[in-house]
Each structure stands twice: as C-alpha cells, then as structure tokens.
Motif scaffolding. Structure first.
Motif, PDB file in Angstrom:
ATOM      1  N   LEU A  83      17.651  24.427 -15.007  1.00  0.00           N
ATOM      2  CA  LEU A  83      17.880  23.100 -15.295  1.00  0.00           C
ATOM      3  C   LEU A  83      17.336  22.295 -14.102  1.00  0.00           C
ATOM      4  CD1 LEU A  83      19.264  20.884 -17.061  1.00  0.00           C
ATOM      5  CD2 LEU A  83      21.440  21.305 -15.770  1.00  0.00           C
ATOM      6  N   MET A  84      17.639  22.928 -12.899  1.00  0.00           N
ATOM      7  CA  MET A  84      17.261  22.128 -11.600  1.00  0.00           C
ATOM      8  C   MET A  84      15.733  21.988 -11.426  1.00  0.00           C
ATOM      9  SD  MET A  84      19.821  21.448  -9.700  1.00  0.00           S
ATOM     10  CE  MET A  84      18.980  21.225  -8.070  1.00  0.00           C
ATOM     11  N   ASP A  85      14.925  22.732 -11.884  1.00  0.00           N
ATOM     12  CA  ASP A  85      13.538  22.471 -11.833  1.00  0.00           C
ATOM     13  C   ASP A  85      12.961  21.345 -12.901  1.00  0.00           C
ATOM     14  OD1 ASP A  85      12.806  24.542 -10.207  1.00  0.00           O
ATOM     15  OD2 ASP A  85      12.954  26.057 -11.807  1.00  0.00           O
ATOM     16  N   TYR A  86      14.027  21.144 -13.815  1.00  0.00           N
ATOM     17  CA  TYR A  86      13.262  20.148 -14.686  1.00  0.00           C
ATOM     18  C   TYR A  86      14.203  18.747 -14.184  1.00  0.00           C
ATOM     19  CZ  TYR A  86      11.260  23.152 -17.944  1.00  0.00           C
ATOM     20  OH  TYR A  86      10.498  24.221 -18.433  1.00  0.00           O
ATOM     21  N   SER A  87      15.326  18.757 -13.656  1.00  0.00           N
ATOM     22  CA  SER A  87      15.975  17.702 -13.179  1.00  0.00           C
ATOM     23  C   SER A  87      15.240  17.252 -12.237  1.00  0.00           C
ATOM     24  CB  SER A  87      17.271  18.238 -12.565  1.00  0.00           C
ATOM     25  OG  SER A  87      17.124  18.776 -11.392  1.00  0.00           O
ATOM     26  N   VAL A  88      14.546  17.857 -11.201  1.00  0.00           N
ATOM     27  CA  VAL A  88      13.885  17.035 -10.186  1.00  0.00           C
ATOM     28  C   VAL A  88      12.608  16.286 -10.728  1.00  0.00           C
ATOM     29  CG1 VAL A  88      12.104  19.068  -9.453  1.00  0.00           C
ATOM     30  CG2 VAL A  88      12.918  17.277  -7.796  1.00  0.00           C
ATOM     31  N   ASN A  89      12.007  16.892 -11.773  1.00  0.00           N
ATOM     32  CA  ASN A  89      10.765  16.051 -12.533  1.00  0.00           C
ATOM     33  C   ASN A  89      11.423  14.877 -13.254  1.00  0.00           C
ATOM     34  OD1 ASN A  89       8.005  17.251 -12.269  1.00  0.00           O
ATOM     35  ND2 ASN A  89       9.434  19.310 -12.451  1.00  0.00           N
ATOM     36  N   ILE A  90      12.613  15.170 -13.824  1.00  0.00           N
ATOM     37  CA  ILE A  90      13.086  13.771 -14.482  1.00  0.00           C
ATOM     38  C   ILE A  90      13.351  12.881 -13.357  1.00  0.00           C
ATOM     39  CG2 ILE A  90      15.364  12.732 -15.530  1.00  0.00           C
ATOM     40  CD1 ILE A  90      15.284  15.622 -16.930  1.00  0.00           C
ATOM     41  N   VAL A  91      13.888  13.236 -12.093  1.00  0.00           N
ATOM     42  CA  VAL A  91      14.280  12.291 -11.092  1.00  0.00           C
ATOM     43  C   VAL A  91      12.763  11.663 -10.548  1.00  0.00           C
ATOM     44  CG1 VAL A  91      14.793  12.425  -8.676  1.00  0.00           C
ATOM     45  CG2 VAL A  91      16.217  13.348 -10.338  1.00  0.00           C
ATOM     46  N   GLU A  92      11.681  12.299 -10.548  1.00  0.00           N
ATOM     47  CA  GLU A  92      10.529  11.938 -10.070  1.00  0.00           C
ATOM     48  C   GLU A  92       9.977  10.963 -11.025  1.00  0.00           C
ATOM     49  OE1 GLU A  92       8.875  15.452  -7.302  1.00  0.00           O
ATOM     50  OE2 GLU A  92       8.378  15.691  -9.601  1.00  0.00           O
ATOM     51  N   GLY A  93      10.093  11.335 -12.387  1.00  0.00           N
ATOM     52  CA  GLY A  93       9.671  10.176 -13.583  1.00  0.00           C
ATOM     53  C   GLY A  93      10.565   9.047 -13.331  1.00  0.00           C
ATOM     54  N   VAL A  94      11.891   8.961 -13.189  1.00  0.00           N
ATOM     55  CA  VAL A  94      12.484   7.750 -13.159  1.00  0.00           C
ATOM     56  C   VAL A  94      12.038   7.049 -11.784  1.00  0.00           C
ATOM     57  CG1 VAL A  94      14.745   7.101 -12.496  1.00  0.00           C
ATOM     58  CG2 VAL A  94      14.543   8.713 -14.314  1.00  0.00           C
ATOM     59  N   LEU A  95      11.806   7.773 -10.486  1.00  0.00           N
ATOM     60  CA  LEU A  95      11.504   7.254  -9.244  1.00  0.00           C
ATOM     61  C   LEU A  95      10.050   6.325  -9.624  1.00  0.00           C
ATOM     62  CD1 LEU A  95      11.407   7.021  -6.286  1.00  0.00           C
ATOM     63  CD2 LEU A  95      10.272   9.336  -6.248  1.00  0.00           C
ATOM     64  N   LEU A  96       9.043   7.188 -10.253  1.00  0.00           N
ATOM     65  CA  LEU A  96       7.761   6.196 -10.619  1.00  0.00           C
ATOM     66  C   LEU A  96       8.018   5.069 -11.489  1.00  0.00           C
ATOM     67  CD1 LEU A  96       5.350   9.232 -11.983  1.00  0.00           C
ATOM     68  CD2 LEU A  96       5.308   7.947 -10.054  1.00  0.00           C
ATOM     69  N   VAL A  97       8.898   4.940 -12.301  1.00  0.00           N
ATOM     70  CA  VAL A  97       9.489   3.804 -13.058  1.00  0.00           C
ATOM     71  C   VAL A  97      10.012   2.790 -12.032  1.00  0.00           C
ATOM     72  CG1 VAL A  97      11.040   2.762 -14.909  1.00  0.00           C
ATOM     73  CG2 VAL A  97       9.635   5.124 -15.356  1.00  0.00           C
ATOM     74  N   LEU A  98      10.925   3.114 -11.108  1.00  0.00           N
ATOM     75  CA  LEU A  98      11.538   2.378 -10.550  1.00  0.00           C
ATOM     76  C   LEU A  98      10.322   1.529  -9.409  1.00  0.00           C
ATOM     77  CD1 LEU A  98      15.251   3.860  -9.713  1.00  0.00           C
ATOM     78  CD2 LEU A  98      14.529   2.237 -11.351  1.00  0.00           C
ATOM     79  N   ILE A 102       0.885  -1.162  -0.005  1.00  0.00           N
ATOM     80  CA  ILE A 102      -0.222   0.156   0.038  1.00  0.00           C
ATOM     81  C   ILE A 102       1.039   1.173  -0.077  1.00  0.00           C
ATOM     82  CG2 ILE A 102      -1.716   1.381   1.278  1.00  0.00           C
ATOM     83  CD1 ILE A 102      -2.624  -1.455   2.455  1.00  0.00           C
ATOM     84  N   THR A 103       1.948   1.148   0.992  1.00  0.00           N
ATOM     85  CA  THR A 103       2.954   2.263   0.936  1.00  0.00           C
ATOM     86  C   THR A 103       3.382   2.562  -0.508  1.00  0.00           C
ATOM     87  OG1 THR A 103       3.269   1.922   3.320  1.00  0.00           O
ATOM     88  CG2 THR A 103       4.775   3.482   2.082  1.00  0.00           C
ATOM     89  N   GLY A 104       3.845   1.475  -1.153  1.00  0.00           N
ATOM     90  CA  GLY A 104       4.409   1.695  -2.480  1.00  0.00           C
ATOM     91  C   GLY A 104       3.314   2.333  -3.447  1.00  0.00           C
ATOM     92  N   PHE A 105       2.343   1.908  -3.404  1.00  0.00           N
ATOM     93  CA  PHE A 105       1.076   2.570  -4.251  1.00  0.00           C
ATOM     94  C   PHE A 105       1.037   4.139  -3.893  1.00  0.00           C
ATOM     95  CE2 PHE A 105      -0.270  -1.827  -5.386  1.00  0.00           C
ATOM     96  CZ  PHE A 105      -0.090  -1.867  -6.782  1.00  0.00           C
ATOM     97  N   LEU A 106       0.871   4.271  -2.487  1.00  0.00           N
ATOM     98  CA  LEU A 106       0.867   5.825  -2.126  1.00  0.00           C
ATOM     99  C   LEU A 106       1.935   6.659  -2.449  1.00  0.00           C
ATOM    100  CD1 LEU A 106      -0.366   5.429   1.524  1.00  0.00           C
ATOM    101  CD2 LEU A 106      -1.550   6.273  -0.398  1.00  0.00           C
ATOM    102  N   LEU A 107       3.057   5.885  -2.587  1.00  0.00           N
ATOM    103  CA  LEU A 107       4.552   6.749  -2.880  1.00  0.00           C
ATOM    104  C   LEU A 107       4.301   6.955  -4.528  1.00  0.00           C
ATOM    105  CD1 LEU A 107       7.069   8.337  -2.438  1.00  0.00           C
ATOM    106  CD2 LEU A 107       8.119   6.117  -2.439  1.00  0.00           C
ATOM    107  N   ILE A 108       3.762   5.978  -5.052  1.00  0.00           N
ATOM    108  CA  ILE A 108       3.520   6.228  -6.928  1.00  0.00           C
ATOM    109  C   ILE A 108       2.418   7.462  -6.877  1.00  0.00           C
ATOM    110  CG2 ILE A 108       2.481   5.242  -8.804  1.00  0.00           C
ATOM    111  CD1 ILE A 108       3.867   2.609  -7.943  1.00  0.00           C
ATOM    112  N   GLY A 109       1.352   7.356  -6.368  1.00  0.00           N
ATOM    113  CA  GLY A 109       0.415   8.424  -6.410  1.00  0.00           C
ATOM    114  C   GLY A 109       0.814   9.660  -6.089  1.00  0.00           C
ATOM    115  N   TYR A 110       1.797   9.877  -4.844  1.00  0.00           N
ATOM    116  CA  TYR A 110       2.279  11.191  -4.472  1.00  0.00           C
ATOM    117  C   TYR A 110       3.347  11.704  -5.365  1.00  0.00           C
ATOM    118  CZ  TYR A 110       3.734  14.214  -0.714  1.00  0.00           C
ATOM    119  OH  TYR A 110       4.059  15.249  -0.145  1.00  0.00           O
ATOM    120  N   THR A 111       3.951  10.818  -5.868  1.00  0.00           N
ATOM    121  CA  THR A 111       4.884  11.294  -6.932  1.00  0.00           C
ATOM    122  C   THR A 111       4.298  11.780  -8.230  1.00  0.00           C
ATOM    123  OG1 THR A 111       6.569   9.893  -5.940  1.00  0.00           O
ATOM    124  CG2 THR A 111       7.150  10.820  -8.270  1.00  0.00           C
TER     125      THR A 111
END
Length: 150
Positions: free
Chosen positions: A119-134, A92-101
C-alpha cells in the motif's frame, strides 16, 4: 533586526511568515515532504537490506542513491518554490516541480517491481498525482491573478 514581510489586511491586522500561507501552498509542501521522506525511507531500506544480505542484487546500491537524490530533489524544488529570495523564478520552479514529479511517477511505472509492492508504494504515487494536480491549480490561479491585474 528581523527581515520579515508584513501584509496589511483590510481589518488592520498584520500577518507574517507562515501565517500568510494559504491552504494550497501548505498542501503542496506537505505532499512534497511526504514524497521526499518516502524516498529517503526506500533508500534506508535498501541500504539495510544490502548490509544484512549476503548477496545483494547488482544495481541495488544505485537505486538507493537515486532514492536519496530523488528525496533531495523534491525538498530543493519545494524550497525554491516558496523561498522569498527566489520569487522571480517561482513560475519556472513550479514547472520544474511538475516535471520532476511526473518523471518520478513515470520511472516508478517503468522500473518499479510491482510484484511485491504494498500500500505504501501506491500511496506515494497517489500523493504525487495529487501533488501534480495541486501544482497545476496553483499555476492556473497565478495566471488568473495576472490576467485580472492587467
């Protein structure tokens, strides 16, 4: 007396604590920490700007507080994902983190001021996108493990 979980390996050695974490959990923790720290930085930047500016735009304080809450939310969810005491609700926590991201990324897209973002503003969104995939890979691996165990 320490309460640690030991895992017996096939070669007779034992791993404890962080040694038994694989690359995927470490990557998830690092990316989540990056996103949280960046949101704390944004809050700090807004508070500094409000303190030095004679006239701050209305609602800036609210955004600074939301950035702090967003960083705390990331840290709380990733902690809950890997704390041994909360293992029964890990899925459940994994799904919550996916939804939160995903919600964080959507709100940046809807409310973000992309006219002065760097670049920093876009980098955090790239990081969040990679986080979603992982996170999706993690859930898929856990499902595959349960299917093979059954």
């Amino acid at each position: 007396m320490r309460n640690t979980v030991n895992i017996q390996l096939t070669n007779g050695k034992r791993r404890t604590g962080l040694q038994r974490l694989g690359l995927l959990p470490v990557a998830i923790m690092m990316l989540t920490a990056y996103a949280a720290i960046y949101h704390f930085y944004l809050a700090y930047y807004l508070f500094e700007w409000m303190a030095s500016s004679a006239k701050a735009a209305p609602g800036v304080q609210m955004f600074a507080i939301l950035f702090i809450l967003n960083g705390l939310g990331y840290l709380a969810l990733v902690s809950a994902l890997y704390l041994p005491a909360l293992q029964p609700v890990r899925r459940i926590t994994g799904f919550l983190l996916i939804g939160y991201t995903a919600l964080t990324m959507l709100l940046w897209y809807l409310l973000g001021n992309r006219s002065n973002e760097g670049l920093m503003d876009y980098s955090v969104n790239i990081v969040e996108g990679v986080l979603l995939v992982l996170l999706l890979v993690k859930i898929w691996q856990e499902r595959q493990g349960r299917r093979h165990a059954a």
